[in-house]
Design an enzyme around this catalytic site. Sequence first.
Site, mmCIF file in Angstrom:
data_model
loop_
_atom_site.group_PDB
_atom_site.id
_atom_site.type_symbol
_atom_site.label_atom_id
_atom_site.label_comp_id
_atom_site.label_asym_id
_atom_site.label_seq_id
_atom_site.Cartn_x
_atom_site.Cartn_y
_atom_site.Cartn_z
ATOM 1 N N SER A 141 -18.135 -1.367 65.910
ATOM 2 C CA SER A 141 -18.764 -1.732 64.640
ATOM 3 C C SER A 141 -18.822 -0.535 63.703
ATOM 4 O O SER A 141 -18.687 0.610 64.132
ATOM 5 C CB SER A 141 -20.180 -2.240 64.896
ATOM 6 O OG SER A 141 -20.872 -2.394 63.670
ATOM 7 N N HIS A 142 -19.067 -0.813 62.418
ATOM 8 C CA HIS A 142 -19.308 0.244 61.444
ATOM 9 C C HIS A 142 -20.648 0.922 61.697
ATOM 10 O O HIS A 142 -20.893 2.012 61.220
ATOM 11 C CB HIS A 142 -19.352 -0.347 60.028
ATOM 12 C CG HIS A 142 -18.026 -0.438 59.387
ATOM 13 N ND1 HIS A 142 -17.040 -1.257 59.854
ATOM 14 C CD2 HIS A 142 -17.496 0.209 58.317
ATOM 15 C CE1 HIS A 142 -15.971 -1.117 59.085
ATOM 16 N NE2 HIS A 142 -16.231 -0.240 58.154
ATOM 17 N N SER A 143 -21.519 0.208 62.366
ATOM 18 C CA SER A 143 -22.870 0.702 62.553
ATOM 19 C C SER A 143 -23.147 0.906 64.049
ATOM 20 O O SER A 143 -22.844 0.034 64.863
ATOM 21 C CB SER A 143 -23.847 -0.322 61.963
ATOM 22 O OG SER A 143 -25.052 -0.341 62.681
ATOM 23 N N GLY A 202 -19.528 3.719 59.345
ATOM 24 C CA GLY A 202 -18.098 3.990 59.283
ATOM 25 C C GLY A 202 -17.486 3.858 60.663
ATOM 26 O O GLY A 202 -18.122 3.322 61.577
#
Lengths: 130, 206
Positions: free
Chosen positions: A8-10, A43
């Site tokens: 994930s981005h997080s 990111g």
Amino acid sequence: MVSILIVSHSREIADGTKKLAEQMKQKDVEIKAVGGTAEGEIGTDPDAINTALEEINKEDGVIILADLGSAIMSVNMVMDWLDEDIKKRVVLADAPIVEGAVFAAVEAGLGNSISDILSSIESLDIIKKN
Amino acid sequence: MTEKIKDIFMKISDVIIENKKYLTELDSAIGDGDHGINMSRGFKKVKEKLSSNDYEKNSDLVKTVAMTLISTVGGAAGPLYGTAFLNVSKVIPEAEFDIDAAIEIGESAINGIQKRGKAEQGEKTMLDAIMPAVESLRESKEKNLELKDALEECKKAAEEGMKATIPMQATKGRASYLGERSKGHQDPGATSSYLIIKTIVDEINK
């Protein structure tokens, strides 16, 4: 057993999704979660994805669940770097990250094959709410 | 020639770092607002790496740039520019640089970006600056233009391509979530690509 990699981005989404999926899994399903940049911001960190893929058990295959743009792009890039024989056993699923991870964890725990798991998590049924 | 290539990448890094705020503003309008931050983080690291190492071959230097961007950018620009420069590292000449080399470099960058992003021209992405730039090089070759003039034309084409993204509707990346509302804004990816092309041309022609 098929292993699961969540990207994930997080970091919170990745870890939270892993936690949720682990409630359902049988003991020996390996689930790894990678989220955020190396600095812990929103990111993706291709090096961390690469390390997770190196370390995860790939014997019966790996299903990757990823969220948006750069997570998907980074996963595809890292998959390109794999040896040909391993590449065949690693698949980025066309599935939503949370539902996909939970269902995959259940099915992997039942000993289902990678193709069986993919056909259920890539079905639209898993996102139906009504 | 490695020194020259190093200078070019040091200059690109400075330009990207200088434009951190501008790129982030463009990205805030239609994306997730991190393009300037991500790009300047990546190129700061590129500067660090290049200034603390010596490279015997251009290919090694450009490969270092690619791998550094992949490791540090953190957004889609990392895999996109990273794969572009990785491809460039495979074709960059070690000695003589001519228009054929410029075209080959441009085409290899485009292939890398398309492999990762699966975009075409006209989708409001970095390709909208790069593809017209490379097309212009091909036209200049047909016209037998001097390398210096061909590069100036290439820079102009990249700038026009970047500006042409303003009325476009995004169909790739985070901006595509905005649909119609992505129109009227210049694409941050096309802008960083233009800045890179501009800097390369200015450094070669100076």
